[in-house]
Design a protein around this motif. Structure first.
Motif, mmCIF file in Angstrom:
data_model
loop_
_atom_site.group_PDB
_atom_site.id
_atom_site.type_symbol
_atom_site.label_atom_id
_atom_site.label_comp_id
_atom_site.label_asym_id
_atom_site.label_seq_id
_atom_site.Cartn_x
_atom_site.Cartn_y
_atom_site.Cartn_z
ATOM 1 N N ALA A 29 -9.100 -0.844 -5.919
ATOM 2 C CA ALA A 29 -9.294 0.555 -6.299
ATOM 3 C C ALA A 29 -8.419 1.469 -5.461
ATOM 4 O O ALA A 29 -7.837 2.435 -5.968
ATOM 5 N N ALA A 30 -8.297 1.186 -4.170
ATOM 6 C CA ALA A 30 -7.460 2.010 -3.294
ATOM 7 C C ALA A 30 -5.991 1.917 -3.690
ATOM 8 O O ALA A 30 -5.235 2.881 -3.542
ATOM 9 N N ARG A 31 -5.576 0.770 -4.233
ATOM 10 C CA ARG A 31 -4.174 0.577 -4.598
ATOM 11 C C ARG A 31 -3.830 1.182 -5.953
ATOM 12 O O ARG A 31 -2.655 1.365 -6.264
ATOM 13 N N THR A 32 -4.843 1.450 -6.776
ATOM 14 C CA THR A 32 -4.568 1.908 -8.138
ATOM 15 C C THR A 32 -5.032 3.332 -8.423
ATOM 16 O O THR A 32 -4.660 3.902 -9.448
ATOM 17 N N ALA A 33 -5.828 3.918 -7.546
ATOM 18 C CA ALA A 33 -6.454 5.214 -7.846
ATOM 19 C C ALA A 33 -5.427 6.312 -8.108
ATOM 20 O O ALA A 33 -5.605 7.130 -9.020
#
Length: 265
Positions: A29-33
């Motif tokens: 999630a942190a890489r795609t948000a």
């Protein structure tokens, strides 16, 4: 059109997350948000509440395409790998949405789609691998309608040098900074990386007008794995940090990837 909050929640496990849970899901999630936030905002501007025609060039197993289809858009994935297309079909079936998958590459786009037929074309982590990035982007522009957009995501050469240096490979980091393709040597598995200036030149050469370049995965690839242990809220805090970092142009050099939303006039 789904509102931003629910759309982000819908795609939280969709942008490449697969079936991951716990720390792995939080890290994803942190890489795609940052990219997903930009796409949701773009969709609201392009669609005016209606479904869009979206082409995901090199869309792989549908990590982005399936969440977009869940929002009601008509999505076609163009992907050279039959195995990835099979995985895309399974993913779409599991989420009970329709995503069209066709085998092909960027050079095939003109024969697959009418000129100007796509409202949005995604080109995520593709230009690193094609023979001629400029030609590939022109092929993408050819199927994008006037007033439509291209979402471009590429690997950042400057951050690549930083990562090699942090891993102790000082000479390779030095070599990467001077290499026109942004590679650290013959053993580099990445065929090409891009600087911010190279991305802007590609966009301009293809006849697109670009918004500001945003950094993606600014901190997510630097935070050590043990930071996730025993902290159920660490993932969400990192997501918010990534969102904040994307607003600071000074941090672009640290970001693993560069994201641009470009428009065809």
């Amino acid at each position: 059109m789904t509102d931003r909050t629910s759309a982000t929640a819908t795609a939280g496990g969709g942008l490449g997350a697969g079936g991951s849970t716990g720390p792995a899901r939080a890290a994803n999630a942190a890489r795609t948000a940052v990219v997903w936030d930009a796409l949701v905002e773009l969709l609201s501007r392009l669609g005016h509440g209606g479904p869009l025609e979206i082409v995901d060039a090199g869309g792989g197993t549908g990590g982005v395409a399936v969440p977009l289809a869940e929002l009601g858009h008509r999505v076609t994935v163009v992907e050279p790998s039959p195995d990835s297309l099979a995985a895309l079909e399974r993913r779409a079936a599991e989420r009970d949405v329709a995503v069209r998958g066709v085998q092909g590459e960027t050079r095939d786009l003109a024969s697959m789609f009418e000129p100007g037929s796509a409202d949005l074309v995604l080109v995520h982590n593709v230009l690193e691998y094609v023979d001629e990035p400029a030609a590939a982007l022109r092929d993408v522009v050819g199927i994008t309608r006037g007033g439509g957009a291209v979402s471009l995501l590429v690997t950042n050469a400057v951050a690549g040098a930083l990562h090699r240096a942090l891993a102790g490979h000082i000479d390779e980091a030095h070599h990467l900074l001077g290499d026109p393709d942004g590679r650290w040597g013959e053993g580099d598995p990445m065929p090409r990386r891009f600087t911010r200036q190279q991305v802007l030149e590609l966009i301009g050469g293809a006849g697109l007008t670009g918004e500001s370049v945003r950094g993606v995965r600014t901190f997510a690839d630097l935070v050590p794995g043990h930071a996730w242990e025993g902290d159920a809220h660490a993932g969400q805090r990192l997501v918010e940090l990534e969102r904040s970092a994307a607003e600071y142009p000074e941090l672009i050099g640290v970001a693993t990837q560069l994201h641009v939303v470009a428009h065809r006039d």
